[in-house]
Design a protein around this motif. Structure first.
Motif, PDB file in Angstrom:
ATOM      1  N   SER A  15       0.831  -1.208   0.000  1.00 59.15           N
ATOM      2  CA  SER A  15       0.000   0.000   0.000  1.00 59.15           C
ATOM      3  C   SER A  15       0.861   1.251   0.000  1.00 59.15           C
ATOM      4  O   SER A  15       0.835   2.042  -0.951  1.00 59.15           O
ATOM      5  CB  SER A  15      -0.955  -0.002   1.196  1.00 59.15           C
ATOM      6  N   LEU A  16       1.685   1.427   1.036  1.00 59.61           N
ATOM      7  CA  LEU A  16       2.463   2.662   1.188  1.00 59.61           C
ATOM      8  C   LEU A  16       3.375   2.914  -0.006  1.00 59.61           C
ATOM      9  O   LEU A  16       3.412   4.023  -0.543  1.00 59.61           O
ATOM     10  CB  LEU A  16       3.275   2.601   2.483  1.00 59.61           C
ATOM     11  N   ASP A  33       2.381   4.479  -3.732  1.00 59.11           N
ATOM     12  CA  ASP A  33       2.043   5.883  -3.995  1.00 59.11           C
ATOM     13  C   ASP A  33       2.712   6.436  -5.248  1.00 59.11           C
ATOM     14  O   ASP A  33       2.081   7.108  -6.054  1.00 59.11           O
ATOM     15  CB  ASP A  33       2.415   6.766  -2.796  1.00 59.11           C
ATOM     16  N   ASP A  34       4.011   6.181  -5.394  1.00 58.51           N
ATOM     17  CA  ASP A  34       4.720   6.737  -6.552  1.00 58.51           C
ATOM     18  C   ASP A  34       5.540   5.679  -7.288  1.00 58.51           C
ATOM     19  O   ASP A  34       6.426   6.009  -8.073  1.00 58.51           O
ATOM     20  CB  ASP A  34       5.619   7.894  -6.133  1.00 58.51           C
ATOM     21  N   ASP A  82      -3.658  -1.783  -8.445  1.00 53.14           N
ATOM     22  CA  ASP A  82      -4.067  -0.799  -7.453  1.00 53.14           C
ATOM     23  C   ASP A  82      -3.375  -1.010  -6.113  1.00 53.14           C
ATOM     24  O   ASP A  82      -3.037  -0.050  -5.421  1.00 53.14           O
ATOM     25  CB  ASP A  82      -5.594  -0.859  -7.257  1.00 53.14           C
ATOM     26  N   SER A  83      -3.160  -2.257  -5.750  1.00 51.06           N
ATOM     27  CA  SER A  83      -2.554  -2.533  -4.443  1.00 51.06           C
ATOM     28  C   SER A  83      -1.537  -3.670  -4.533  1.00 51.06           C
ATOM     29  O   SER A  83      -1.332  -4.405  -3.557  1.00 51.06           O
ATOM     30  CB  SER A  83      -3.639  -2.883  -3.423  1.00 51.06           C
TER      31      SER A  83
END
Length: 222
Positions: free
Chosen positions: A29-30, A33-34, A55-56
């Motif tokens: 998850s974390l 982001d990029d 997505d995850s």
């Protein structure tokens, strides 16, 4: 390049491939982001390349060389995985220089509590790694930057604070489990430079050196 500060513990979603090659799908998850396709990610201390993104989750390829020399081949769906993105320019350098180039594996021999710390005793499978493992020196265990406490004939120890234990997969490791080891790159370069030309098959390098005992004596070194 990495720092050995784990950003997130991901979970292995699936493994595909065959023989000595693997494709890992890792839930996260974390770090998503990029994260971009082509970015480097340290997966349990092994530098791998993100080949697809969801997505995850993201996927990485594991080639035979990495398969043979790391513990990644032991992962199964549901396994927890230490994850760190490559260091960003201008970021704080909180650990030490970590390349994600695993030197070998080690077996956890002991896990003992010492007041507010937990001391892990680890036996490298390659005994020659001990020339790079020194007390108060740096070592990377499953991608975690740690400080060597003791280094003996067959094992070395590291002492881990509760925060590091709780934020990494070491919290789930027990005696008998195996871990990836990466020694301090500075020591490896020094060792190579000191012995370059003296290794078997390096005849060309031997002949090209201009440093001899007579040269050192003539210039006041001996």
């Amino acid at each position: 390049m990495f720092t050995g500060l784990i950003e997130e513990v991901g979970v292995l979603r699936s493994v595909s491939g065959g023989g000595e090659m693997m494709v890992l799908s890792i839930g996260a998850s974390l770090i998503m982001d990029d994260l971009k396709i082509g970015d480097s990610v340290a997966v349990n201390g092994v530098c791998l390349t993100a080949t697809s993104l969801g997505d995850s989750h993201f996927t990485v390829d594991v080639m035979p060389e990495t398969y043979r020399n790391s513990t990644l081949k032991e992962l199964r769906p549901g396994s927890r995985i230490n994850l760190e993105r490559a260091m960003a320019a201008g970021g704080r350098f909180g650990g030490h220089i970590v390349q994600g180039h695993v030197d070998g594996t080690g077996e956890i021999r002991s896990v003992k509590r010492n007041q507010n710390a937990v001391v892990f005793g680890i036996a490298p499978e390659r005994k020659d790694l001990f020339k790079f493992i020194i007390p108060k020196g740096s070592i990377t265990i499953d991608g975690i930057s740690l400080t060597v406490v003791t280094a003996e004939a067959a094992t070395f120890t590291v002492s881990i604070i509760p925060h590091t234990l709780g934020e990494t997969i070491l919290n789930h490791k027990r005696p008998g489990d195996r871990v990836n080891l990466e020694c301090d790159v500075l020591g490896k370069y020094v060792d190579h430079l000191l012995h370059y030309g003296s290794r078997a098959g390096d005849e060309e390098a031997k002949g090209s050196s201009k440093i001899s005992h007579d040269f050192l004596a003539a210039n006041g070194f001996v």
